[in-house]
Design a protein around this motif. Structure first.
Motif, PDB file in Angstrom:
ATOM      1  N   TYR A 125      -1.045   3.772  -3.741  1.00 62.04           N
ATOM      2  CA  TYR A 125      -1.993   3.168  -4.697  1.00 62.04           C
ATOM      3  C   TYR A 125      -1.948   3.907  -6.033  1.00 62.04           C
ATOM      4  O   TYR A 125      -2.011   3.309  -7.096  1.00 62.04           O
ATOM      5  CB  TYR A 125      -3.400   3.241  -4.098  1.00 62.04           C
ATOM      6  CG  TYR A 125      -4.475   2.672  -4.973  1.00 62.04           C
ATOM      7  CD1 TYR A 125      -4.539   1.312  -5.235  1.00 62.04           C
ATOM      8  CD2 TYR A 125      -5.452   3.495  -5.527  1.00 62.04           C
ATOM      9  CE1 TYR A 125      -5.532   0.785  -6.024  1.00 62.04           C
ATOM     10  CE2 TYR A 125      -6.453   2.971  -6.312  1.00 62.04           C
ATOM     11  CZ  TYR A 125      -6.494   1.621  -6.569  1.00 62.04           C
ATOM     12  OH  TYR A 125      -7.475   1.111  -7.351  1.00 62.04           O
ATOM     13  N   ARG A 126      -1.814   5.235  -5.958  1.00 58.40           N
ATOM     14  CA  ARG A 126      -1.834   6.059  -7.172  1.00 58.40           C
ATOM     15  C   ARG A 126      -0.550   5.898  -7.979  1.00 58.40           C
ATOM     16  O   ARG A 126      -0.564   5.852  -9.205  1.00 58.40           O
ATOM     17  CB  ARG A 126      -2.056   7.523  -6.764  1.00 58.40           C
ATOM     18  CG  ARG A 126      -1.905   8.550  -7.870  1.00 58.40           C
ATOM     19  CD  ARG A 126      -3.007   8.395  -8.896  1.00 58.40           C
ATOM     20  NE  ARG A 126      -2.810   9.295 -10.028  1.00 58.40           N
ATOM     21  CZ  ARG A 126      -2.100   8.999 -11.095  1.00 58.40           C
ATOM     22  NH1 ARG A 126      -1.495   7.823 -11.178  1.00 58.40           N
ATOM     23  NH2 ARG A 126      -1.991   9.841 -12.089  1.00 58.40           N
ATOM     24  N   TYR A 127       0.585   5.824  -7.296  1.00 61.57           N
ATOM     25  CA  TYR A 127       1.857   5.928  -8.014  1.00 61.57           C
ATOM     26  C   TYR A 127       2.639   4.629  -8.168  1.00 61.57           C
ATOM     27  O   TYR A 127       3.603   4.594  -8.914  1.00 61.57           O
ATOM     28  CB  TYR A 127       2.738   7.006  -7.382  1.00 61.57           C
ATOM     29  CG  TYR A 127       2.207   8.380  -7.712  1.00 61.57           C
ATOM     30  CD1 TYR A 127       2.370   8.911  -8.978  1.00 61.57           C
ATOM     31  CD2 TYR A 127       1.475   9.106  -6.788  1.00 61.57           C
ATOM     32  CE1 TYR A 127       1.844  10.134  -9.325  1.00 61.57           C
ATOM     33  CE2 TYR A 127       0.933  10.341  -7.124  1.00 61.57           C
ATOM     34  CZ  TYR A 127       1.127  10.849  -8.386  1.00 61.57           C
ATOM     35  OH  TYR A 127       0.599  12.053  -8.731  1.00 61.57           O
ATOM     36  N   PHE A 150       1.862   2.047  -9.762  1.00 61.77           N
ATOM     37  CA  PHE A 150       1.782   1.566 -11.139  1.00 61.77           C
ATOM     38  C   PHE A 150       2.697   2.375 -12.067  1.00 61.77           C
ATOM     39  O   PHE A 150       3.302   1.838 -12.991  1.00 61.77           O
ATOM     40  CB  PHE A 150       0.340   1.607 -11.628  1.00 61.77           C
ATOM     41  CG  PHE A 150      -0.586   0.883 -10.717  1.00 61.77           C
ATOM     42  CD1 PHE A 150      -0.550  -0.498 -10.640  1.00 61.77           C
ATOM     43  CD2 PHE A 150      -1.461   1.566  -9.894  1.00 61.77           C
ATOM     44  CE1 PHE A 150      -1.381  -1.173  -9.767  1.00 61.77           C
ATOM     45  CE2 PHE A 150      -2.298   0.904  -9.031  1.00 61.77           C
ATOM     46  CZ  PHE A 150      -2.253  -0.478  -8.964  1.00 61.77           C
ATOM     47  N   ALA A 181      -2.869   6.279  -0.052  1.00 58.96           N
ATOM     48  CA  ALA A 181      -3.488   6.820  -1.271  1.00 58.96           C
ATOM     49  C   ALA A 181      -2.426   7.099  -2.331  1.00 58.96           C
ATOM     50  O   ALA A 181      -2.595   6.755  -3.505  1.00 58.96           O
ATOM     51  CB  ALA A 181      -4.249   8.099  -0.944  1.00 58.96           C
TER      52      ALA A 181
END
Lengths: 255, 250
Positions: free
Chosen positions: A160-162, A164, A157
């Motif tokens: 996926y969040r960081y 980018f 999680a």
């Protein structure tokens, strides 16, 4: 941020998108098992797996060209395997030469490289299909339901969040580096710049992770990510899973 | 310290007494900070970069432990035993929403604190809906927070704290990186919220618009405390502390 997201097509509307994430994950497991147990000596199995995956891709309204283009990500690994594996030891030598030490291409090596290449592509297509038809949070939910360790889900999680933001920061630093570049760098200087860049990214990531942890603590975090349950599986989802699994078993037995 | 008239008859909801904080690298960020904030007050905390504003915010809810001094929030002295309860009653909105938003969806993000605080599922859903309505983000529940614009992310960061209705809001640089329209939306949001607030910012016009009182902090010390009009029109005081008159007063 202008990155192409992992689950770019996950918000589309299609029958495949509507299937419960847990059912999709199980279906993915079934197709993986079918592909991985397939043999190069029975090529029809690979053809059926390929047709099945691409068929579901077209039902899900994801452009097939997108899936195929994504396969290019595999090319460095594939090329390495295709070059090296034919030279492994085997009984049936197809071609050989004596240069300092004997080098030979064996039939077993060729079959192995072919098998790995085809299986890699099919597994990759299935993975792209799963990720493109399931929102990432739903996928995490499905993973949690099949008892994947909470730590691993939390790491996924966060990734996926960081990821980018990390790419964004890297791009900004690269732009700043280029802006100060007055002439073409030689290799030693270029390497030095890359090391500085990596070091800066590491420090920034560390600082951000500290701030994120502080933000989590400020909102009552005590070491475990607790999430609310999402809706249960419908009967149609279970029927679909049984029919799909049954179909795969029948195909496997028939070949 | 410059002082002006402030109603101090009630018990303060936030009190810092002679607080010192030193970072592990030896930088002394807070040097004997003492301040009091009263119920329903909206107070600004202004100062130049590196003055200790953000450090002070994190010290109040026990993310950073002061070397010496006492922090009292809503009558409870901050210590490892009271820290959890204090965090439930005082919410911190971070400067960069990307530090604060880490969950896969907007719903999970807003639900994170209520779930961790042990609220039942039905109540969590209600709290999320109410918080999203407060910041005008209804219908965003299933979206990913990083697909939102910076203004929406800022508002979502507020919702993550508003969800558990803290009595005190600590807000770090609410207008940072916002365009004029989003800044105005944030100011309106701050004005509409009933909570006691401590707002750390460089945006003196925002302080003039939202707060009744403000502190000036510089080099880890509170150098002035008074009503916004008298503090933010004192050019000499502002210039000597790395600030300048608000644009609306120039």
């Amino acid at each position: 941020m202008h990155h192409s997201f992992l689950d770019k097509y996950s918000e589309l509307e299609s029958p495949v998108h509507r299937i419960h994430p847990l059912v999709k994950l199980c279906g993915y497991g079934v197709i993986l098992l079918f592909t991985l147990t397939a043999s190069i000596y029975r090529p029809l199995e690979f053809v059926i797996a390929g047709v099945l995956i691409l068929g579901v891709v077209s039902i899900s309204r994801i452009p097939i060209i997108y899936v195929i283009r994504k396969t290019l990500l595999l090319s460095p690994l594939m090329i390495t395997l295709l070059i090296l594996l034919p030279f492994i030891r085997g009984e049936r030598i197809l071609w050989g030469i004596n240069f300092i030490f004997p080098i030979s291409i064996t039939a077993e090596g060729v079959y192995l490289s072919g098998t790995i290449a085809v299986k890699s592509v099919l597994v990759f297509w299935s993975s792209v299909l799963l990720v493109s038809t399931t929102r990432f949070p739903d996928l995490l939910y499905a993973l949690r339901m099949v008892r994947v360790p909470q730590t691993m889900i939390t790491v996924l999680a966060f990734m996926y969040r960081y990821v980018f933001l990390l790419i964004d920061e890297t791009e900004r630093m690269e732009t700043a580096h280029r802006a100060r570049l007055v002439r073409r760098q030689g290799l030693p200087l270029l390497m030095k710049s890359v090391v500085y860049l990596v070091r800066a990214i590491f420090i920034r990531s560390f600082e951000r992770s500290t701030r994120v942890y502080q933000a989590m603590c400020a909102r009552g975090f005590r070491g475990e990510v607790c999430l609310l349950q999402t809706p249960s599986i419908h009967t149609a989802d279970i029927v679909f899973l049984f029919v799909f699994t049954g179909l795969i078993v029948v195909i496997k037995l028939a070949i | 310290m410059q002082m002006t008239d402030v109603d101090r008859t009630n018990t303060p909801v936030l009190r810092l007494k002679d607080v010192y904080y030193t970072y592990p690298d030896g930088v002394e960020s807070l040097r004997g900070v003492s301040l009091e904030v009263y119920r329903d007050e909206k107070v600004g905390l202004v100062g130049p970069n590196g003055a200790g504003k953000s450090t002070l915010m994190t010290v109040v809810i026990g993310i950073r432990i002061p070397r010496t001094g006492e922090v009292e929030v809503l009558g409870q002295v901050l210590n490892p035993k009271t820290r959890r309860e204090i965090r439930r009653r005082a919410g911190l909105v971070f400067q960069d929403p990307d530090d604060q938003l880490f969950c896969p969806t907007v719903f999970d993000e807003v639900a994170f604190a209520p779930i961790n605080m042990g609220y039942p599922e039905e109540q969590v859903t209600e709290m999320v809906a109410r918080a999203l309505k407060q910041v005008d983000l209804e219908g965003y529940e299933r979206r990913s927070s990083f697909h939102l614009s910076i203004g929406e992310r800022k508002r979502l960061a507020f919702a993550t704290v508003l969800s558990y209705s803290p009595e005190i809001l600590l807000i770090d640089e609410p207008s940072a990186n916002l365009d004029p329209q989003h800044r105005r939306q944030t100011i309106n949001l701050l004005k509409s919220l009933p909570q006691t607030m401590l707002i750390a910012t460089h945006d003196l016009d925002l302080v003039l618009d939202v707060c009744e009182r403000c502190f000036v902090i510089n080099r880890g010390r509170i150098v002035a405390d008074g009503d916004v009009e008298s503090i933010l029109t004192d050019e000499q005081l502002l210039l000597s502390n790395g600030l300048e008159l608000p644009l609306s007063r120039q």
